[in-house]
Motif scaffolding. Structure first.
Motif, PDB file in Angstrom:
ATOM      1  N   ASN A  54      85.727  -1.134  48.994  1.00 37.68           N
ATOM      2  CA  ASN A  54      85.266  -2.876  49.143  1.00 37.68           C
ATOM      3  C   ASN A  54      86.074  -3.309  47.873  1.00 37.68           C
ATOM      4  O   ASN A  54      86.417  -4.391  47.884  1.00 37.68           O
ATOM      5  CB  ASN A  54      84.186  -3.301  49.007  1.00 37.68           C
ATOM      6  CG  ASN A  54      83.644  -3.054  50.474  1.00 37.68           C
ATOM      7  OD1 ASN A  54      84.134  -2.880  51.547  1.00 37.68           O
ATOM      8  ND2 ASN A  54      82.286  -2.745  50.640  1.00 37.68           N
ATOM      9  N   LYS A  55      85.936  -2.786  46.602  1.00 38.81           N
ATOM     10  CA  LYS A  55      86.677  -3.099  45.461  1.00 38.81           C
ATOM     11  C   LYS A  55      86.992  -2.030  44.554  1.00 38.81           C
ATOM     12  O   LYS A  55      86.241  -0.853  44.670  1.00 38.81           O
ATOM     13  CB  LYS A  55      85.469  -4.048  44.789  1.00 38.81           C
ATOM     14  CG  LYS A  55      85.878  -4.589  43.558  1.00 38.81           C
ATOM     15  CD  LYS A  55      84.797  -5.454  42.964  1.00 38.81           C
ATOM     16  CE  LYS A  55      85.200  -5.785  41.587  1.00 38.81           C
ATOM     17  NZ  LYS A  55      84.157  -6.810  40.840  1.00 38.81           N
ATOM     18  N   ILE A  56      87.715  -2.122  43.451  1.00 37.37           N
ATOM     19  CA  ILE A  56      88.215  -1.084  42.792  1.00 37.37           C
ATOM     20  C   ILE A  56      88.415  -1.506  41.373  1.00 37.37           C
ATOM     21  O   ILE A  56      89.098  -2.584  41.225  1.00 37.37           O
ATOM     22  CB  ILE A  56      89.493  -0.267  43.111  1.00 37.37           C
ATOM     23  CG1 ILE A  56      89.576   0.226  44.471  1.00 37.37           C
ATOM     24  CG2 ILE A  56      90.033   0.740  42.218  1.00 37.37           C
ATOM     25  CD1 ILE A  56      90.892   0.640  45.077  1.00 37.37           C
ATOM     26  N   ASN A  57      87.663  -0.892  40.442  1.00 40.58           N
ATOM     27  CA  ASN A  57      87.897  -1.067  38.965  1.00 40.58           C
ATOM     28  C   ASN A  57      88.480  -0.119  38.267  1.00 40.58           C
ATOM     29  O   ASN A  57      88.244   1.164  38.671  1.00 40.58           O
ATOM     30  CB  ASN A  57      86.495  -1.493  38.293  1.00 40.58           C
ATOM     31  CG  ASN A  57      85.845  -2.418  38.846  1.00 40.58           C
ATOM     32  OD1 ASN A  57      86.409  -3.622  39.298  1.00 40.58           O
ATOM     33  ND2 ASN A  57      84.356  -2.547  38.774  1.00 40.58           N
ATOM     34  N   THR A  58      89.159  -0.211  37.184  1.00 42.97           N
ATOM     35  CA  THR A  58      90.171   0.787  36.525  1.00 42.97           C
ATOM     36  C   THR A  58      89.311   1.182  35.259  1.00 42.97           C
ATOM     37  O   THR A  58      89.047   0.498  34.481  1.00 42.97           O
ATOM     38  CB  THR A  58      91.574   0.366  36.405  1.00 42.97           C
ATOM     39  OG1 THR A  58      91.885  -0.089  37.802  1.00 42.97           O
ATOM     40  CG2 THR A  58      92.500   1.526  35.676  1.00 42.97           C
ATOM     41  N   TYR A  59      89.381   2.545  35.034  1.00 42.33           N
ATOM     42  CA  TYR A  59      88.935   3.151  33.580  1.00 42.33           C
ATOM     43  C   TYR A  59      90.233   3.955  32.962  1.00 42.33           C
ATOM     44  O   TYR A  59      90.885   4.466  33.871  1.00 42.33           O
ATOM     45  CB  TYR A  59      87.610   3.823  33.749  1.00 42.33           C
ATOM     46  CG  TYR A  59      86.573   2.959  34.192  1.00 42.33           C
ATOM     47  CD1 TYR A  59      85.866   2.324  33.159  1.00 42.33           C
ATOM     48  CD2 TYR A  59      86.297   2.643  35.365  1.00 42.33           C
ATOM     49  CE1 TYR A  59      84.693   1.399  33.495  1.00 42.33           C
ATOM     50  CE2 TYR A  59      85.034   1.768  35.911  1.00 42.33           C
ATOM     51  CZ  TYR A  59      84.427   1.063  34.856  1.00 42.33           C
ATOM     52  OH  TYR A  59      83.558   0.421  35.133  1.00 42.33           O
ATOM     53  N   GLY A  60      90.073   3.987  31.824  1.00 42.31           N
ATOM     54  CA  GLY A  60      91.266   4.902  31.316  1.00 42.31           C
ATOM     55  C   GLY A  60      90.973   6.454  31.239  1.00 42.31           C
ATOM     56  O   GLY A  60      92.105   7.043  31.377  1.00 42.31           O
ATOM     57  N   SER A  61      89.682   6.883  31.682  1.00 42.12           N
ATOM     58  CA  SER A  61      89.630   8.206  31.561  1.00 42.12           C
ATOM     59  C   SER A  61      88.176   8.572  32.501  1.00 42.12           C
ATOM     60  O   SER A  61      87.451   7.741  32.652  1.00 42.12           O
ATOM     61  CB  SER A  61      89.563   8.881  30.316  1.00 42.12           C
ATOM     62  OG  SER A  61      88.257   8.408  29.654  1.00 42.12           O
ATOM     63  N   MET A  62      87.986   9.905  32.676  1.00 38.81           N
ATOM     64  CA  MET A  62      86.585  10.092  33.261  1.00 38.81           C
ATOM     65  C   MET A  62      85.453   9.813  32.394  1.00 38.81           C
ATOM     66  O   MET A  62      84.641   9.069  32.834  1.00 38.81           O
ATOM     67  CB  MET A  62      86.806  11.604  33.766  1.00 38.81           C
ATOM     68  CG  MET A  62      85.599  12.031  34.508  1.00 38.81           C
ATOM     69  SD  MET A  62      85.407  11.298  36.191  1.00 38.81           S
ATOM     70  CE  MET A  62      86.674  11.950  36.889  1.00 38.81           C
TER      71      MET A  62
END
Length: 126
Positions: A54-62
């Motif tokens: 439903n929605k995607i948020n982004t992060y720089g690393s695990m």
């Protein structure tokens, strides 16, 4: 617009944790089969659990994803943050923990539950 169904495997017992609401996040690095997953796509785990993104948020690393979203949602059976991160690292190829990550919200296709789910993948999507 037709959406794609992606087929992913989970360790034994994790699909049941998703269905019960104990595991509300799946953290994965950007890689071949995970990279093209988009909002609206379906993901079928181990042939018995299906969700819709439903929605995607982004992060720089695990590590950033785990720090921000909380280890309890990724590895609810872990004995703490360090144990959870060790378990995640065991499932990754060398260097994958440094790749960008996406947090993807999901809803059950079966309608039995509505929870959040997070999948590591890559660049920002809306």
């Amino acid at each position: 617009m037709a959406r794609t169904t992606h087929y992913l495997e989970l360790p034994e017992g994790w699909a049941q944790m998703i269905q019960s609401g104990k595991k509300i996040m799946d953290a994965r690095p950007i890689s071949g089969i995970c990279a093209p997953i988009l909002v609206g796509d379906h993901i079928r785990y181990n042939q018995d659990t299906e969700i819709t993104v439903n929605k995607i948020n982004t992060y720089g690393s695990m590590k950033e994803l785990v720090e921000h979203e909380g280890w309890e949602h990724i590895v609810p059976s872990a004995d703490g943050k360090d144990d959870a991160y060790r378990q995640i690292l065991k499932s990754l190829a060398p260097g994958e923990e440094k790749l960008p990550a996406k947090a993807m919200y999901y809803v059950s296709m079966e309608g039995h539950w509505f929870k959040y789910w997070f999948l590591a993948a890559g660049k920002e999507q809306v």
